[in-house]
Motif scaffolding. Structure first.
Motif, PDB file in Angstrom:
ATOM      1  N   SER A 173      46.160 -23.588 -62.246  1.00 36.14           N
ATOM      2  CA  SER A 173      45.326 -24.476 -61.448  1.00 36.14           C
ATOM      3  C   SER A 173      45.652 -25.935 -61.733  1.00 36.14           C
ATOM      4  N   ALA A 174      45.357 -26.784 -60.759  1.00 36.48           N
ATOM      5  CA  ALA A 174      45.580 -28.217 -60.917  1.00 36.48           C
ATOM      6  C   ALA A 174      44.750 -28.746 -62.084  1.00 36.48           C
TER       7      ALA A 174
ATOM      8  N   LEU B 258      40.355 -37.919 -73.624  1.00 33.15           N
ATOM      9  CA  LEU B 258      39.127 -37.477 -72.977  1.00 33.15           C
ATOM     10  C   LEU B 258      38.739 -36.100 -73.513  1.00 33.15           C
ATOM     11  N   ALA B 259      37.571 -36.033 -74.149  1.00 37.91           N
ATOM     12  CA  ALA B 259      37.033 -34.725 -74.534  1.00 37.91           C
ATOM     13  C   ALA B 259      36.260 -34.211 -73.324  1.00 37.91           C
ATOM     14  N   PHE B 260      36.725 -33.062 -72.796  1.00 37.33           N
ATOM     15  CA  PHE B 260      36.219 -32.567 -71.505  1.00 37.33           C
ATOM     16  C   PHE B 260      34.831 -31.942 -71.629  1.00 37.33           C
ATOM     17  N   GLN B 261      34.078 -32.092 -70.541  1.00 37.10           N
ATOM     18  CA  GLN B 261      32.806 -31.386 -70.477  1.00 37.10           C
ATOM     19  C   GLN B 261      33.054 -29.874 -70.373  1.00 37.10           C
ATOM     20  N   TYR B 262      34.037 -29.519 -69.560  1.00 41.16           N
ATOM     21  CA  TYR B 262      34.412 -28.112 -69.418  1.00 41.16           C
ATOM     22  C   TYR B 262      35.895 -27.955 -69.747  1.00 41.16           C
ATOM     23  N   PRO B 263      36.243 -27.764 -71.014  1.00 47.08           N
ATOM     24  CA  PRO B 263      37.661 -27.634 -71.380  1.00 47.08           C
ATOM     25  C   PRO B 263      38.300 -26.437 -70.680  1.00 47.08           C
ATOM     26  N   MET B 264      39.539 -26.606 -70.196  1.00 44.56           N
ATOM     27  CA  MET B 264      40.203 -25.544 -69.440  1.00 44.56           C
ATOM     28  C   MET B 264      40.776 -24.486 -70.380  1.00 44.56           C
ATOM     29  N   GLU B 265      40.778 -23.235 -69.905  1.00 49.33           N
ATOM     30  CA  GLU B 265      41.396 -22.156 -70.672  1.00 49.33           C
ATOM     31  C   GLU B 265      42.873 -22.056 -70.300  1.00 49.33           C
TER      32      GLU B 265
END
Lengths: 468, 250
Positions: A414-415, B84-91
């Motif tokens: 995904s992007a 940037l520490a993400f609110q929803y870190p990607m898997e």
């Protein structure tokens, strides 16, 4: 945003060819005369010529399998292909004796270097015939046979004739029939009982000429309790016109024997790669097909194992990567024919740009058998919005004493994943490569070290230009 | 001047304007917090500054130590020193935490150079110990199947390993229980130093009890509408956001 590849992917390692003088050329197109010519040049026994001529009839009778396979098959023009090209010399035992243009080809592909480093034996095929063939002398003393098909049928008929064409009958499919009619080159291997090869044997198949069809024939017989790993690599230059590669590979693992067959193909985008591969596993024998398909215009390949003896095991581990203009139609066949046989299929495919990958799986377990197991996992990764994947599992299980498990998944890079990785400082292409390598990582570990390094490099190259 | 400086920033997504002329300066050595109601544009600000391709900058400027970051690729901004520490870190399945952080570290070195594995793991383990992460996590796929708390710890681990000049923490407290909140906050507090500016984006005052900011800004409808000291957060907790919105309109 991720967009399809605009750039022609560079797989330059194999993209070169030398002008070569061929002493033997069967001409253009397919006919009985062409087959008689090939058989005569090879000084074959009459039974081999008969086998070939019957196969030609079968080939002519069989329709193209376009009722289930891609229509692209209709674009193969059998009348413009050259079926046999050879320099007419016996395979050399030292690289010094190999003609310069052929030797330079294999030097550029790194074969002699690999041989020095880690191989027990090497065969290098240039168009129709092996140019080089040598094996560790110790193994020769132990009775291991590793020769080309021509030599195998002529010098060791008592070993090879028994199994030749028995695992894959001529009439199995149109392309096995074609191969049976015009086969040349490939490896014939026999491992005596109890002999376990510590190092792999390797064959390298090189197409050099344009409009050429390569039809190697390989037969490996692992006698009781023996073990062997065989690796094959393939490349061809990028020509304007299409090239046909149609091999038949038969494996026989007798009681308690183990065969691992490793393929890394890196064909240029003009190659139709239509290969039939099947193994017979007797009692407690084990056959593993470890297969990586990169490149080609169309690959159709479904390695199979017929599990004929009790407790035989079969496995197919495959990676396919389909880029723009490519269709990887691959899969596995597991035919359970004895009690307590088990099979495992793990297939991962990656589709880039407009590439298409298909998985076809066949699992058969008749109801009278007990204690058979199959596990199939097939995962597809799509890189771009117009990348394509499809899955066609065919599972026939009868009775209630067997178990089958099938898992399939499709995911897309995904992007947001790419943005996340870029936010940590990785370039877009590097982020994409990492995702793809992560996807196939567990399977790459199944390949021998020397191949897995090369594989990662090839995958990275394929990923270049897939973003931007 | 050494700061993350945003002036009159305007940005939109799919033709919908979100940021309407936002100005803010975070000098090195300070911790700023942005609070604000849902939909005020807090997360958009974080993404625009990080170069997210879905957002369009319509005007204004943003500089990192006087270097423009608007219009750069996300990885370029990252390498300039913004994390940037993400609110929803990607898997990211199949990519281990260790390999990912190592690749990110290598991306900061000149072409052809690589971090030394021994030094790298020593440093990685120290940070993991600090964050109470099991060392076995190095071999796990990035965020794949992690709990909310594990993901946030993993964000702080990456932040520690990349030692950025400026950090933005986007709703880092969301989805954390009180123990995880404490561990994560301690991790952030360890990173406070005179050479680093930190921006904490949060909806709740609770996080700011652990990470005590030097300044609190209130964001509403794509702008900073009020700035104060840490006591402003408490006032917001008591009175809600409506009074600020009304004042802003008046």
């Amino acid at each position: 945003m991720i967009s399809p590849s605009q750039v022609e992917v560079d797989r330059d390692k194999g993209n070169f060819h030398y002008d070569t003088d061929y002493s033997f050329d069967a001409g253009i197109g397919l006919s009985e005369d062409v087959i008689r010519y090939i058989s005569e040049v090879k000084e074959e026994d009459p039974w081999v010529l008969d086998f070939r001529l019957k196969a030609l009839k079968t080939f002519e009778k069989k329709p193209m399998p376009t009722h289930w396979a891609t229509e692209d098959l209709k674009n193969i023009n059998f009348d413009v292909i050259r079926y046999y090209l050879a320099k007419g010399q016996k395979p050399s035992r030292t690289w010094d004796e190999v003609p310069d243009d052929v030797k330079n080809t294999f030097e550029r592909l790194g074969i002699p270097e690999q041989e020095r480093k880690f191989l027990a034996g090497v065969e290098a095929q240039f168009d129709s015939e092996a140019a080089y063939s040598r094996m560790n002398e110790e193994l020769e003393k132990e009775g291991v046979i590793f020769v080309g098909s021509t030599e195998g049928l002529k010098e060791h008929p008592e070993i090879f004739r028994k199994w030749f064409g028995k695992v894959i009958p001529t009439s199995d499919n149109k392309f096995s029939a074609l191969n049976s009619a015009v086969f040349s080159g490939g490896s014939f291997i026999y491992i005596p009982p109890g002999v376990k090869l510590a190092q792999p044997l390797q064959a390298y198949f090189r197409i050099n000429a344009e409009n050429f069809g390569q039809f190697e024939r390989t037969l490996i017989i692992a006698d009781e309790g023996s073990e062997v790993m065989y690796m094959e690599g393939c490349t061809a230059p990028k020509f304007e016109t299409s090239t046909l590669h149609s091999a038949v590979v038969e494996l026989v693992a007798l009681k308690g024997a183990k065969i691992q067959y490793v393929t890394v193909q890196n064909w240029s985008n003009n190659v139709f790669n239509l290969v039939t591969k099947r193994a017979l596993a007797e009692e407690e024998a084990e056959v593993r097909w470890i297969d990586c398909n990169i490149g080609s215009r169309l690959t159709m390949k479904y390695p199979g194992v017929i599990l004929r003896g009790r407790k035989a095991r079969g496995e197919v581990v495959s990676i396919a990567l389909a880029n723009d203009g490519q269709h990887q139609d691959t899969g596995a066949k597991m035919v359970h024919a004895a009690d307590e046989t088990s099979s495992n299929v793990v297939s991962k495919s990656i589709s880039i740009g407009e590439g298409r990958s298909s998985y076809r799986g066949l699992v058969q377990m008749p109801g009278h058998l007990k204690g058979c197991k199959n596990n199939t996992e097939c995962d597809a990764l799509l890189i771009n919005n117009n990348s394509q994947t499809d899955t066609y599992p065919a599972i026939t299980v009868q009775g209630d004493a067997n178990s089958v498990q099938h898992e399939a998944s499709v995911s897309k890079v995904s992007a947001e994943q790419i943005f996340y990785m870029q936010q940590r400082g990785l370039g877009e292409a590097e982020a994409m490569s990492l995702c793809v390598n992560g996807f196939v990582n567990d399977l790459i570990r199944e390949f021998p070290m020397e191949y897995s390094v090369e594989l990662k490099r090839l995958i990275d190259l394929e990923m270049e230009g897939s973003v931007g | 001047m050494n700061s993350l400086k945003i002036e009159n920033l305007q940005a939109s997504i799919e033709d919908k304007a979100i940021l309407h002329g936002l100005s803010l300066e975070i000098p090195k050595g300070e911790v700023h917090a942005i609070m604000g109601p849902n939909g005020s544009g807090k997360s958009t600000l974080a993404k625009v500054l990080s170069g997210h391709p879905s957002y369009k900058v319509d005007g204004g400027s943003a500089t990192l130590d006087e270097e423009n970051i608007l219009g750069l690729e996300p990885d370029e901004i990252s390498r300039l020193g913004l994390f940037l520490a993400f609110q929803y870190p990607m898997e990211v399945p199949g990519v281990t935490i260790a390999n990912f952080i190592r690749a990110a570290r290598n991306a900061r070195l000149p072409e052809g150079e690589k971090v030394k594995a021994v030094d790298f793991y020593k440093e990685l383990y120290e940070h993991m110990d600090d964050l109470g992460m099991d060392r076995k996590f190095t071999a796990r796929s990035l965020n794949d199947g992690f709990s909310g708390g594990e993901k946030k710890r993993c964000e702080i681990l990456q932040m520690s390993m990349l030692s950025p000049k400026y950090c933005i923490l986007d709703e880092t407290d969301s989805g954390l229980d009180i123990d995880a909140l404490r561990v994560v906050s301690e991790g952030v507090n360890r990173m406070r130093n005179p050479d680093r500016g930190i921006l904490v984006i949060t909806h709740y005052q609770r996080l700011l009890e652990y990470i005590v900011p030097d300044y609190v800004h209130v964001m509403s409808e794509g702008k900073i509408v009020r700035t104060g000291g840490k006591e402003l957060a408490l006032e917001l907790e008591e009175r809600g956001y409506d009074w600020i919105k009304q004042e802003a309109v008046a």
